[in-house]
Structure formats: structure tokens, C-alpha cells
Design a protein around this motif. Sequence first.
Motif, PDB file in Angstrom:
ATOM      1  N   SER A 112      -8.410   5.926  -1.567  1.00 10.97           N
ATOM      2  CA  SER A 112      -8.032   4.539  -1.804  1.00 10.97           C
ATOM      3  C   SER A 112      -7.112   4.045  -0.680  1.00 10.97           C
ATOM      4  O   SER A 112      -7.282   2.952  -0.143  1.00 10.97           O
ATOM      5  CB  SER A 112      -7.355   4.421  -3.168  1.00 10.97           C
ATOM      6  N   GLU A 113      -6.168   4.871  -0.319  1.00 11.08           N
ATOM      7  CA  GLU A 113      -5.231   4.536   0.749  1.00 11.08           C
ATOM      8  C   GLU A 113      -5.972   4.374   2.091  1.00 11.08           C
ATOM      9  O   GLU A 113      -5.701   3.453   2.872  1.00 11.08           O
ATOM     10  CB  GLU A 113      -4.222   5.678   0.829  1.00 11.08           C
ATOM     11  N   GLU A 133      -9.077   3.554   2.540  1.00 11.44           N
ATOM     12  CA  GLU A 133      -9.845   2.299   2.545  1.00 11.44           C
ATOM     13  C   GLU A 133      -8.933   1.097   2.782  1.00 11.44           C
ATOM     14  O   GLU A 133      -9.336   0.117   3.404  1.00 11.44           O
ATOM     15  CB  GLU A 133     -10.617   2.163   1.225  1.00 11.44           C
ATOM     16  N   GLN A 134      -7.723   1.162   2.263  1.00 14.13           N
ATOM     17  CA  GLN A 134      -6.770   0.068   2.514  1.00 14.13           C
ATOM     18  C   GLN A 134      -6.479  -0.058   4.003  1.00 14.13           C
ATOM     19  O   GLN A 134      -6.452  -1.151   4.553  1.00 14.13           O
ATOM     20  CB  GLN A 134      -5.465   0.283   1.730  1.00 14.13           C
ATOM     21  N   LYS A 135      -6.284   1.096   4.645  1.00 17.95           N
ATOM     22  CA  LYS A 135      -6.059   1.082   6.106  1.00 17.95           C
ATOM     23  C   LYS A 135      -7.260   0.481   6.830  1.00 17.95           C
ATOM     24  O   LYS A 135      -7.132  -0.324   7.759  1.00 17.95           O
ATOM     25  CB  LYS A 135      -5.859   2.515   6.607  1.00 17.95           C
ATOM     26  N   SER A 179      -7.473  -3.254   6.297  1.00 20.83           N
ATOM     27  CA  SER A 179      -6.445  -3.958   7.056  1.00 20.83           C
ATOM     28  C   SER A 179      -6.849  -4.058   8.536  1.00 20.83           C
ATOM     29  O   SER A 179      -6.653  -5.098   9.181  1.00 20.83           O
ATOM     30  CB  SER A 179      -5.118  -3.238   6.826  1.00 20.83           C
ATOM     31  N   ASN A 209     -14.706  -1.693  -4.642  1.00 16.27           N
ATOM     32  CA  ASN A 209     -13.731  -2.661  -4.143  1.00 16.27           C
ATOM     33  C   ASN A 209     -13.942  -2.962  -2.665  1.00 16.27           C
ATOM     34  O   ASN A 209     -13.875  -4.101  -2.219  1.00 16.27           O
ATOM     35  CB  ASN A 209     -12.300  -2.129  -4.334  1.00 16.27           C
TER      36      ASN A 209
END
Lengths: 284, 284, 284, 284
Positions: free
Chosen positions: B149-150, B152-154, B157, B179
Motif C-alpha cells: 500500500s505504501e 503504491e502511494q509512492k 505521488s 485503488n
Amino acid sequence: QNRARLVISCPDKPGIVAAVTSFLYEQDANIVESSQYSTDPEGGTFFLRIEFDCPNIAERKQEIENGFTSIAQSFQMNWRLHLHNDIKRIAIFVSKEEHCLLELLWEWQAGELLADIALVISNHEHMRNSVESLGIPYYCIPVTKENKSEAEQKQLSLLKEYQVDTIVLARYMQILSPNFVAEFPSRIINIHHSFLPAFVGARPYERAYERGVKLIGATSHYVTDDLDEGPIIEQDVARVDHRHHPEDLKRIGRIIEKTVLSRALKWHLEDRVIIYGNKTIVFH
Amino acid sequence: QNRARLVISCPDKPGIVAAVTSFLYEQDANIVESSQYSTDPEGGTFFLRIEFDCPNIAERKQEIENGFTSIAQSFQMNWRLHLHNDIKRIAIFVSKEEHCLLELLWEWQAGELLADIALVISNHEHMRNSVESLGIPYYCIPVTKENKSEAEQKQLSLLKEYQVDTIVLARYMQILSPNFVAEFPSRIINIHHSFLPAFVGARPYERAYERGVKLIGATSHYVTDDLDEGPIIEQDVARVDHRHHPEDLKRIGRIIEKTVLSRALKWHLEDRVIIYGNKTIVFH
Amino acid sequence: QNRARLVISCPDKPGIVAAVTSFLYEQDANIVESSQYSTDPEGGTFFLRIEFDCPNIAERKQEIENGFTSIAQSFQMNWRLHLHNDIKRIAIFVSKEEHCLLELLWEWQAGELLADIALVISNHEHMRNSVESLGIPYYCIPVTKENKSEAEQKQLSLLKEYQVDTIVLARYMQILSPNFVAEFPSRIINIHHSFLPAFVGARPYERAYERGVKLIGATSHYVTDDLDEGPIIEQDVARVDHRHHPEDLKRIGRIIEKTVLSRALKWHLEDRVIIYGNKTIVFH
Amino acid sequence: QNRARLVISCPDKPGIVAAVTSFLYEQDANIVESSQYSTDPEGGTFFLRIEFDCPNIAERKQEIENGFTSIAQSFQMNWRLHLHNDIKRIAIFVSKEEHCLLELLWEWQAGELLADIALVISNHEHMRNSVESLGIPYYCIPVTKENKSEAEQKQLSLLKEYQVDTIVLARYMQILSPNFVAEFPSRIINIHHSFLPAFVGARPYERAYERGVKLIGATSHYVTDDLDEGPIIEQDVARVDHRHHPEDLKRIGRIIEKTVLSRALKWHLEDRVIIYGNKTIVFH
């Protein structure tokens, strides 16, 4: 003709080719084609197909087979010796779609199919004239849920009467029972109207349309008890696009089906196909 | 350049082409390519892609869009106007297998890829030099079950920072979360290493080997939440035989994969691909 | 059916599509397929083929043609309006090789050939039964050096009598005289048994064998006065190798020949082929 | 590795395979692949390629060759024994078009090219960095009408210095002199950008465009003194249509060229190609 072919499978180990070809040399045979494959040179299975010319092969077949027995035993071989002139007798099964049958009939007339078409069996009447006009017997055996077992008995009895070696399902839309299949192990060839294993089962063109594939295909395979799961002999595809409706896919597919079935059958008739597990080795 | 393209979909009814082409004529536009398709001329959906040259199109884009609005409304159109010079910015995701990335980089260098490669994201380091030497930013973001999850956030961004329009999964072996996919609807292109729908999921070449297929393939499709089930853009196949082990299938498959992905991406970049249900219309 | 198609060529300039589609809209026509091509948007030649549905098209054809004349004149158009139901009448010419004729007959029986086969003309007798059994007239006109002119007169007289639109040379091995060709400009389709321009002229398979090519092909083209030099409609190839003798090449080639000829003829029958210089534009 | 291959050609007569395989068996060799072909079992030429594993083959090569001599003489064999580990040293010649060179470099890096790339020779400078960055020597030798003989002397001297076995003309646009070709008989492989024998000579794509062909191709062949007339190793084609200008044909053709050259070179490197007259036998 004096041509024959020897098809062998056995555990791989050194010396097989030397032993076989030395034996053939001693029989005055001249090798004209040879193909081999090993699943693993270290302890795998070895497959060999040799085509050769040998004077008076028809008369000498028994003698040669006897002579080969000791070699075959020492290498634990499964083997068959076929004379080129021993043409296989085939039965063609067909339902409503006629293109595959017509292709095989046409190739047979043109002398390109190394087979005797012993008879045609259909669950419909409509191809009778086309078949009988070529001097080939045609039997219409309707199949329903109720009479299926009885219908298969009729078929089997005809196949016996006509001494059939190989059955070709040329778009025959009935599922054969395990009992029937067991009577012709590795000798029933089907054409499935999809690129297997995509679209196993019924209505493959409609499902290909739903999925939006960009290529459609056809698959010729030996029939086993698992529907559409038997050893694949040959496959091919054709390009389609968003403009094609299921009817177009069927039309395009017919050309692939008849071509793929014809190729697979020809290789089978020349003993170029060897079944290994659920796969085929094709020496073409 | 003064070239642009108009891509339209709307309920089919008479008069659409007349209205659109008359409008373009009034704008001094000259049509250079036009493709259309209707799912059903009686009440289906109509798709139209027109490429045209128009003087000062860059300056006049807003004005033309405003003028077109009333036509678009009267036909209930979904539509987009793209300038040829508005090159799409793409991100390429890659794992260990490098052939697809290398093909895209090579075509980009040769001027054959109508895209800006904004960045390359990998879960491995090994392609950094090849990418950075071309002046393209390279980000290594390792992905594990725990940090997915982390990670994918990177990625998201970075994609935002680099204003990425389209994501290309060039043999990226991580499954994207719903997501993530929701952030780029119909703008993530994957290459799957089989002829879908055959061999959905993992290890397709090994399974193709097990099944004994005579052709292997590759499929480029848009990514949806259903793994390997998104709309297919392009597919192709290559012939294999009994001699090929899984490693051979992979080697042969690499050529198909990179070719198919490259074709699909190019059509996407030129707005030639329209998604309709779970299928694509490709105007090539 | 109410379907028709409009085929247009004219100097390219802005407004053509708008004018044509607006006119069709005023006639209550619904466009179902449209293809266009310009050799050069700046001063080139523009080609347009539109298929449309229009109520009572058969009764209104003359009226629509009259209405279209002013548009046609203002754009200097060459144009034709064809009703879908105005099936073209074809004559098939054949010599000894029968596979192309048989393919066309089979497709015609299957309802896949949008043509009336008006008659078959051969310089041999052997296909008479196959043809006449389908209710198609068969004329055997032997051709020798001495009687060639007279034989062509007989052929032309039959073609007139049977109101033939298009001639298909389905492996007809006689060269037509310029006088004959002039009677059917752009309406004689030949199948040449090589991948033109390789192996122009006689005995292409023997020459392909001599040269050691790894692919053989077939070419369908319009007949002009220059032997094997007319506009190419379609081509295809098949793989061969060192094991194939000329007889094998001929056998493999027959499948390509009949497939290529069938495709080319179908496109011609649907007015999808436009001749431009010595080349063709094919809208498929 | 203990793998080697034996390549033989000789007058066909019975007993060849038996003699060769019996000899190999006595050497403790295990055959892993075998291919054969006879131009005519009655008095033709016989070709045999056998791949085998043999313990300590590197040390025993001379001994095995000595032992084989008497068999070879009795059958009048031309023969070569190659160790798998004796990798061929190749020189790649290139001009301005870089795609074929890049493909070979990429396959070499991927470990898929069984060759040492000894050096690259070009008449231009622009590929120096790409080549030298891989640690491969790059020599730029400009060629003009005036200095041609001198330039070839420089090339030959480099080829000698680098102990080059095979020359690959990867779109090298200079014609080699007969003297040069004579130094590397049957060891210069060219890629011609057409489907030979169509479009022999210069500017094939432009001429394909003029002729309006529907397929374009590429041909890899051995170089002889007759331009574009040497033995063909491999060919392939791609589909094109009326929309493609010469620049498009070149772009599409580049993919065929690099694929065909790569296949032909790999077969050559594995001694799978045997020249016979002006044709090749390819055991793949």
C-alpha cells in the motif's frame, strides 16, 4: 512401392540409432527420412521415426519384424512397422456443418489424403448425396439423449464391419461416451473450433466474441474422456477485429478448422504423430 | 503542426457524420483520415475518429471546442479533441524482464513512439543505468506484501508529480490494487504473456508447455480490477513444437510480447483505441 | 434490402465528406460503413466508399443519382452508386487445375460469394459435370495458336449473351489478347501462382524451387495488356523448405492460390477495390 | 560442456547413418539431435547433422577425428566436427541503418547469440558509442569509389587480426568486391530488404511501393559475386496496404529485416545451414 516406416519409443540411452540403422542396413534398406526426439538425453524417453525403402518389403515384412524383435527387447522398445501401401481406413463423422467433410473429400479425390474413406456417419441426412456420389457409404444415425447408447452401438458395429482404423470427427457435435472412446484409443481425431485451452466446451465463437479477442483459432486433438482436453496435434489462428459478429467469426473460423483438421489427419495417417503423456510429438 | 483528432461516441442515428464533417468544413479543417463503426445502425452505439488539419489549431482549440458543444449535445456525444502535438506522457513499470522496456526505449529513440517517457518505475534496480543514460528518471520502489500500500502511494505521488497520462506495465509482475487502478481508468496497459483467455494468471509458459499447445501468444489489454480480464487491445502468436521447453517458450514469447505491447501502446497513444463494454474498437 | 454503396474518387479538397454525407442525410440514408483515403490531403486524389441503408432505395435510385449530380460535378467526381441487391454476374475461366474453381463453387453454394455465376468457360472438358450439376452452364472452347482469335470471339459472344460483368481467371492458362482485355477494362481478375513481381511468367514454382526461396506465394491482380503487371489486389505466402520439390510447392501453393483469389474476388464484388494508376486501394 | 556436432555431406547410399552412429556409440557419445536430408535416395547427395554429448570431447577431439577418417573416406564424405564451446568469432558490418546491429547486440547481451562479436566495422562513425560501451572494438572505415580497394584491404587486415570466422552485413550498403568475397566463401551473411528475387538491387521499398505489393519482405542470404543472388537462408514478410508510403514500408520492413537476419545468423552459428548448389539446407 517398397517403402515402409518404423516408429519407435523407448528409454533413452546410447546406441539406439546405431542398432536400428545397422539392422536396417543389413536388410538392404535405404533410409529416406529420419526424425528423432528425446525428452531428456539423460534418462528420458527416446522417439524415432524412420522411413526407408527396402526391396520386396511386402513379402519380407514378417521376416524383418522377427529379426527386429531381439533389438527391440534389448532396448525395451514400443515399436510398429508400417508399410506405405497399407493405407489406413478412416470413418468420418459429421453433423450439420459440412466444410470439414467437404475439404477431406476434396483432398481425397485429389489424391492428397493417404487414406481409404471407409464410410461417413452422420446424425443428419443432408450430406448423403455428396458422399454417395463419390461411392462412399453414408449412414445416418440420429442421436438423442434417449437412444445415445444404442446409436453408439450401431456406430461401433459399422466401424467393425468396415474395419475402420481411425475416426475423424469433422465437426461432429455429439459427445462420445467413455465406452466408445475406449474402443479407439488414440485413434479418434477431433477438430475443436477454438484455440484450446481457450473456450473449452460449447459455443466458442460466441464466447470469443464476448471476450473481444483479436485472433480466433481451431485445434485438432485426439479424443480422450476429458472433453477438449486430449493431446493437441495442430492449431492455427486468424485475425479478427471489432467489426466481426459471431457469424463472421464462424465464417472465418471454418477456413481455419478445415485446414487444421486436414493437416493433423495427414500427419496421423503417415504415423508422424506420437502421443506422449497428454502431449504429441509431431515429426513433420 | 496543425493536425488534430476528434474522437466521438454516441447513440447511432442518421446525420452524425454530416453534422460533424460540416462543422469541420466550416472551421477550414481538411480531413486526412476518418474511421467509424456502429454496433448496430438501428439503435446501437456509433464511434467516430477523425484526423484533420486545421490552420492555427493550437490557438483555436478552445474556440472550436466551444463551437462543437451544441452539436455534441444534440447527439448526446462523448467526445474528445486532441492536438497531434499534445504528446501523451507515459510511465513505464518494469520488473526483472527487460525486453519490453528495451523495445519501447529503442522505438522512442528512433522517433517511432508518439510519447514522452516521463519516468520508469521498477521494483528492481538493474535497469537504472540503461534508463538514466537516456535522460529518463528511474525510480526503484521495492514491493512486498507488507509495504504494498505504501509503495503504491509512492508510485501515485510520482505519477502525479510527473503528470503522467498513461501507465505501461512492461512485464511488471506486481498486481495493482483496485485503488491504484481507479486512479487511471482505461489508462493502464498491460502485456500478458499468454494468448488470453488461455492461461489466465501465473506461469503461463509453464502451463502452455504442460498442455502441449502448438502456438503460444501474448495479449495486451487495459487493466481492470479483474486480473487478466480487461479489454483486449492486441494479440499475436508464434508457432512452437514438442522440442521447446518452458525456457524456449519464454525466449520465443519475448519477441511476441514486445511486438504486441508496442503495437497496442502506439494505437492508444494516437487515440485509435476506444473501450466499449469490456471490448475495444481499434481504428488502425 | 435497402442497402447501397456509393464509391467516389475526385481531387482532394475540404468539404467533400460534409457534402456527401449531408446529401445522404437529406435522403434519409443511414451510413453503416465508410472508408476514405487521400493520396495527399494537399492536392492529391480522394477516394470514398460509403455503405448506407435508405428506404425504398431500389425505386429511388434514379432520383438519388439525379440529385447527386450537382455535388458530383462541383467536386469533379468519378462516382458509382450500387444497390446491394444488384449482384454482379461473373464468368469463371478455368483450364486443367480445378482447385480455384472448386473453391469458388463451394463458397457460392455456401452463400458466401455475392455473385451470380453466369457461366464457366474452359479450354478443357473435364470439369463439365461438376459445374453443370450445380445448374451452371459450361462451355468448352479449346484454344490453339491457330484458332485463338476465333476462340476469343466465341468467348466474347458468350460473355455478351450472359451479360457478364466480371471475368475470373481461375488458373486459366491462356493469355488473353489486348482486344479481349479492352472489352473488360478493370474487370478481369487473375490469380498468378507466385508472389509477384517475383517469378513473372511461366513455371513459377519450378523457378521458385531453383532459386531456393523459403516462402512461396500467390497474387491476385487485374489483367492488363502487360502480362502479370496489372494492379495487385491481394497476395499471400506460405513457408516451404529444402525438402519440398516442385510438386510439393504446387500442392502447398494451391491452398494459397484459392484463398487469395477468393479474397480478391469478394472485395471486387463488394466494390471495395479502386484502381489508381497501376495500384489498388482496397477498403476492407 | 561435452557437446559437439558432426556435419556431413556425401553421395547417398545405404549404410551411412549406421556407420556414423555406430562409430559415435563406440566413442561413448549420446546423440541428442539428428537431422538428415537426401536430394535423391537413388544417387543423390546425403546431408547429415548430428549433435551429441561425449565425455571429455575437448581433449578427445583430435583422436575422434582421426578415428572417423576411415569411415569418411569410404563414403567420400565432406565433414566437419565442431565443439559446442568453440564459439564462432563474427564481425558485424553496418552503415547508417542501425536496427539490425542493435538487435544483434541486444541478443548477444541476452546470451542468445552463440558468437563472439570480435569487432564492428562501419563506413560511418555514429554507432561508435553504442558499440564501444559494450567493450566491442569499433572501426570506422569510410568507403568511396576511389578508396574502395584500399578500404577493403584495411577491413581484411582487421578481420585477420581479430581471427574472424563469419561476417554479418547488418544493412551494410557497400558492395563487396569479388576478391573480398573470395576470402570468406560461404561465410558472409547479408540481409536484403526485399522478398528476393523480387526487387533485386537498390531501393527495394520504393519499388515495392511503385508496384503496389500487398506484402513486403526481407531475405537473408550468403553473399556471392552475383549481387542478391546468393543462397537464401531465411525470408519473411509483413502485410502492408495502400495507405503505406515508402517511409512506412521502411519502418515496417525494419522489424522483418532484423528478425530474419537474427534467425539466419543463429542457424549459421550452430552449423544448421548447409549450402548445396545455390540453395541452402537448413536443419532447424
